[in-house]
Design a protein around this motif. Structure first.
Motif, PDB file in Angstrom:
ATOM      1  N   SER A 114       0.826  -1.213   0.000  1.00 50.46           N
ATOM      2  CA  SER A 114       0.000   0.000   0.000  1.00 50.46           C
ATOM      3  C   SER A 114       0.856   1.257   0.000  1.00 50.46           C
ATOM      4  N   THR A 132      -5.530   2.457   3.445  1.00 52.64           N
ATOM      5  CA  THR A 132      -4.718   2.560   4.656  1.00 52.64           C
ATOM      6  C   THR A 132      -5.471   3.304   5.740  1.00 52.64           C
ATOM      7  N   MET A 161       0.648  -1.752  10.203  1.00 49.31           N
ATOM      8  CA  MET A 161      -0.301  -0.655  10.271  1.00 49.31           C
ATOM      9  C   MET A 161      -0.018   0.233  11.476  1.00 49.31           C
TER      10      MET A 161
END
Length: 443
Positions: A114, A132, A161
């Motif tokens: 990402s 995201t 993350m």
């Protein structure tokens, strides 16, 4: 900064166009590229860039088609491992679009590949966060364990993350506008806001992911209670990694026959009341009557990738519209033919005696086809059997048939599909759909 947000409601998907000095970039485009061509023409602009924040799981993108039609360069992370012509776009890379500078930030977490795109013009900053950072949430980390060029376990991605949220956006000002790829209703997260945009300052204050918490607390919150994963998600990641075929030729080659019949697996998109009055044996009623019906999601959850089926529509005029909806998830190639029905070989759905069911629920086998996370929040019938709709074709044989079976969901849309599945799978059983009457059983 001229920015256009495009919304595709049934998949809660946002895509974007940015225009400056006659040049246009498209970010995370959906399957049908025509709206981007129209916007470019209206703004006297040439599409010069297509940016993929990651290989999406919940829809098929038109990035390759736009590239082939316009010559625009496709940009994405080198970690994606794309099998189409592209330019890598990662930390430190930038694109000039007229007066606008577009920079890439690697922001793994939803997927290992990402990126977030930061657009600046003068003192204005905008970020396109893909899957995201959502409004009120972050992207789920459990979609890339078995698909894509780079696979990663959910725990690894949850940790990524955490690092993304706590380190990657720190240099950006609070007034940075946040444009995500999805809103409420998407299965790419669990608590997405209805809002289509926000500011980074508001997210820092209100989004749970930015709260002061340990990595363990963050990961536990992120991993807990994520919704089910439709069977088509991995299929779409693989398509997007290669690039989809042109849309219109795929649609045009599908045969259409009026007033006929069919056998085998059948998806019937008609209104439930019409379906129940007469349908073909083997039909699954997945309604596409309105623009907000989650037709794509449930076709892609009930019908397996590459599984062939016949599509029943209500009238000829809707053929291309419904096929375009199937193409959003790459299922148009699975359609053997599109038909409207004759009056031959039709079967009816039995109608539930609601008053008898209210008085004697013990005389029925009640099947709850909601998602597990919904069932965990509340049950409408204490003794209901739990069979989530996306698993129902596989688990139907476990349902006892010594009593009439009553199927329910949360509002009626899914129970129509569920009851039609059980009509096919439980040959000698009596199947009823509680439908919208479920509202009478809510506290």
């Amino acid at each position: 900064m001229n920015i256009k947000q495009f919304e595709y409601g049934p998949l809660s998907h946002y895509s974007y166009a940015i225009v400056s000095e006659g040049k246009m970039a498209v970010i995370d485009p959906e399957r049908d590229p025509q709206q981007y061509y129209d916007f470019a023409k209206a703004n006297d602009a040439k599409i010069t860039a297509i940016i993929q924040t990651h290989p999406h799981a919940d829809f098929v993108s038109s990035h390759l088609e736009i590239h082939n039609e316009t010559g625009a360069t496709i940009y994405n992370s080198k970690k994606l491992g794309a099998d189409y012509p592209h330019q890598t776009f990662d930390d430190g890379d930038s694109i000039t679009l007229g007066k606008i500078t577009l920079k890439a930030i690697n922001t793994p977490g939803h997927s290992p590949d990402s990126i977030t795109i930061v657009a600046t013009e003068g003192d204005k900053t905008v970020m396109f966060t893909g899957d995201t950072l959502f409004i009120g949430d972050v992207g789920r980390p459990d979609l890339r364990e078995n698909v894509g060029n780079m696979t990663a376990k959910r725990e690894e991605l949850a940790e990524m993350m955490y690092e993304t949220v706590t380190t990657k956006f720190n240099e950006l000002p609070d007034d940075t506008i946040v444009y995500p790829a999805h809103g409420a209703g998407s299965l790419c997260g669990k608590n997405l806001s209805e809002a289509a945009s926000s500011t980074l300052g508001d997210e820092r204050m209100g989004n749970w992911a930015f709260k002061d918490q340990s990595k363990e607390q963050f990961m536990n919150t992120l991993l807990d209670g994520q919704p089910f994963i439709p069977s088509y998600f991995g299929f779409n990641v693989d398509i997007n990694k290669v690039g989809a075929d042109r849309l219109n030729p795929n649609i045009e080659k599908i045969p259409f026959i009026e007033n006929t019949t069919a056998t085998g697996l059948i998806v019937d998109m008609r209104n439930e009341a019409i379906f129940k009055k007469g349908h073909l044996k083997g039909s699954i009623n997945i309604q596409a009557e309105s623009e907000i019906d989650k037709f794509e999601t449930w076709v892609g959850s009930i019908v397996a990738p590459n599984e062939k089926f016949t599509l029943v529509i209500d009238k000829k005029e809707n053929k291309d519209k419904i096929l375009n909806r199937l193409a959003k998830i790459g299922y148009e190639k699975q359609v053997l033919k599109v038909i409207t029905l004759s009056n031959e070989n039709l079967v009816k759905t039995d109608q539930l005696d609601l008053e008898d069911f209210k008085k004697h629920p013990e005389n029925y086998t009640i099947v709850d086809i909601r998602n597990k996370s919904e069932i965990n929040e509340c049950k409408f019938f204490e003794n209901a059997l739990e069979h989530p709709l996306n698993e129902l074709r596989d688990t139907a044989s476990q349902i006892p048939t010594d009593k009439p079976v009553v199927v329910h969901c949360a509002g009626g849309y899914r129970s129509t599909a569920g009851s039609s599945i059980l009509e096919n799978e439980l040959k000698n059983a009596t199947i009823y759909d509680l439908s919208e009457a479920i509202e009478e059983f809510k506290d």
